[in-house]
Design a protein around this motif. Structure first.
Motif, short mmCIF file in Angstrom:
data_model
loop_
_atom_site.label_atom_id
_atom_site.label_comp_id
_atom_site.label_asym_id
_atom_site.label_seq_id
_atom_site.Cartn_x
_atom_site.Cartn_y
_atom_site.Cartn_z
N UNK A 60 0.86 -1.18 0.00
CA UNK A 60 0.00 0.00 0.00
C UNK A 60 0.90 1.23 0.00
N UNK A 61 0.73 2.07 -1.00
CA UNK A 61 1.61 3.22 -1.21
C UNK A 61 0.80 4.52 -1.31
N UNK A 62 1.45 5.65 -0.99
CA UNK A 62 0.75 6.94 -1.09
C UNK A 62 0.38 7.26 -2.53
N UNK A 63 -0.60 8.12 -2.69
CA UNK A 63 -0.92 8.69 -3.99
C UNK A 63 -0.16 10.01 -4.09
N UNK A 64 0.56 10.18 -5.17
CA UNK A 64 1.41 11.37 -5.30
C UNK A 64 0.61 12.67 -5.29
N UNK A 65 -0.58 12.66 -5.89
CA UNK A 65 -1.40 13.87 -5.91
C UNK A 65 -1.82 14.32 -4.52
N UNK A 66 -2.24 13.38 -3.67
CA UNK A 66 -2.61 13.72 -2.29
C UNK A 66 -1.39 14.23 -1.52
N UNK A 67 -0.24 13.62 -1.79
CA UNK A 67 0.97 14.01 -1.06
C UNK A 67 1.40 15.43 -1.42
N UNK A 68 1.50 15.74 -2.71
CA UNK A 68 2.01 17.06 -3.11
C UNK A 68 0.99 18.17 -2.90
N UNK A 69 -0.28 17.89 -3.15
CA UNK A 69 -1.31 18.93 -3.04
C UNK A 69 -1.78 19.17 -1.62
N UNK A 70 -1.82 18.10 -0.79
CA UNK A 70 -2.45 18.21 0.53
C UNK A 70 -1.59 17.71 1.69
N UNK A 71 -0.42 17.14 1.43
CA UNK A 71 0.42 16.63 2.51
C UNK A 71 -0.12 15.36 3.15
N UNK A 102 -10.28 16.72 4.72
CA UNK A 102 -11.47 15.88 4.87
C UNK A 102 -11.40 14.74 3.86
N UNK A 103 -11.56 13.51 4.37
CA UNK A 103 -11.60 12.31 3.54
C UNK A 103 -13.06 11.94 3.37
N UNK A 104 -13.50 11.84 2.13
CA UNK A 104 -14.88 11.50 1.84
C UNK A 104 -15.00 10.05 1.39
N UNK A 105 -16.19 9.50 1.54
CA UNK A 105 -16.46 8.15 1.09
C UNK A 105 -16.15 8.04 -0.40
N UNK A 106 -15.44 6.99 -0.78
CA UNK A 106 -15.11 6.76 -2.18
C UNK A 106 -13.86 7.47 -2.66
N UNK A 107 -13.28 8.31 -1.80
CA UNK A 107 -12.06 9.03 -2.20
C UNK A 107 -10.91 8.05 -2.39
N UNK A 108 -10.12 8.27 -3.43
CA UNK A 108 -8.95 7.44 -3.68
C UNK A 108 -7.85 7.87 -2.70
N UNK A 109 -7.51 6.99 -1.76
CA UNK A 109 -6.63 7.37 -0.65
C UNK A 109 -5.22 6.80 -0.76
N UNK A 110 -5.04 5.76 -1.58
CA UNK A 110 -3.70 5.19 -1.75
C UNK A 110 -3.72 4.31 -2.98
N UNK A 111 -2.59 3.70 -3.26
CA UNK A 111 -2.55 2.73 -4.35
C UNK A 111 -1.97 1.43 -3.85
N UNK A 112 -2.39 0.35 -4.48
CA UNK A 112 -1.95 -0.99 -4.10
C UNK A 112 -1.16 -1.59 -5.26
N UNK A 113 0.04 -2.10 -4.92
CA UNK A 113 0.88 -2.80 -5.89
C UNK A 113 1.05 -4.23 -5.39
N UNK A 114 0.77 -5.20 -6.25
CA UNK A 114 0.98 -6.61 -5.91
C UNK A 114 2.40 -6.97 -6.35
N UNK A 115 3.18 -7.54 -5.42
CA UNK A 115 4.58 -7.85 -5.71
C UNK A 115 4.95 -9.22 -5.16
#
Length: 144
Positions: A60-71, A102-115
């Motif tokens: 489970x990894x961060x989403x770059x857009x959430x990180x750069x835009x909102x911390x 604010x985190x809303x229902x259905x918001x994309x909060x992270x990404x999942x990579x299968x390894x």
């Protein structure tokens, strides 16, 4: 690879956004919005349960857009879902900004990579063979 998944959320299954994407977006599964205050962390439910094959993990990894835009990032990056875990996937989000988020229902909060990963059999030794690098670490090359 086929992976069994139980989706108790009311959102679509995770999917790859493009043909060459490594990660799939994971969505929050919330009954009401959650506010993350600055420097606050919370466990966010996803409603997803998976059964990975042996020798695989879900990272489970961060989403770059959430990180750069909102911390907003994951506190334990990458978070690991082991092949024998059968509980709900929860995501530990942290707000590193100075503003509430604010985190809303259905918001994309992270990404999942299968390894895939390997298992290790340790071979105790008294010493290790020398290399050019040796014990140098943490910026030992002096390069930026």
């Amino acid at each position: 690879m086929k992976v069994k998944i139980v989706n108790k959320s009311h959102h679509p299954l995770p999917r790859y956004a493009t043909a060459l994407s490594a990660g799939m977006d994971i969505r929050a599964n919330l009954s009401e919005p959650i506010e993350l205050k600055p420097m606050e962390r919370k466990l966010i439910p996803t409603g997803l349960y998976i059964a990975l094959p042996e020798e695989y993990e879900a990272q489970m990894r961060p989403r770059s857009g959430l990180a750069i835009k909102h911390g907003i990032t994951l506190l334990n990056t990458p978070g690991t879902i082991d092949a024998d875990y059968r509980g709900e996937i929860g995501i530990i989000l942290v707000n590193l900004s100075s503003e509430p988020f604010v985190i809303n229902d259905g918001e994309r909060i992270c990404q999942m990579v299968i390894a895939s990963h390997s298992k290790v059999d340790w071979y105790p030794e008294e010493s290790l063979e020398e290399t050019e690098r040796g014990v140098g670490g943490f910026g030992h090359t002096g390069k930026n």
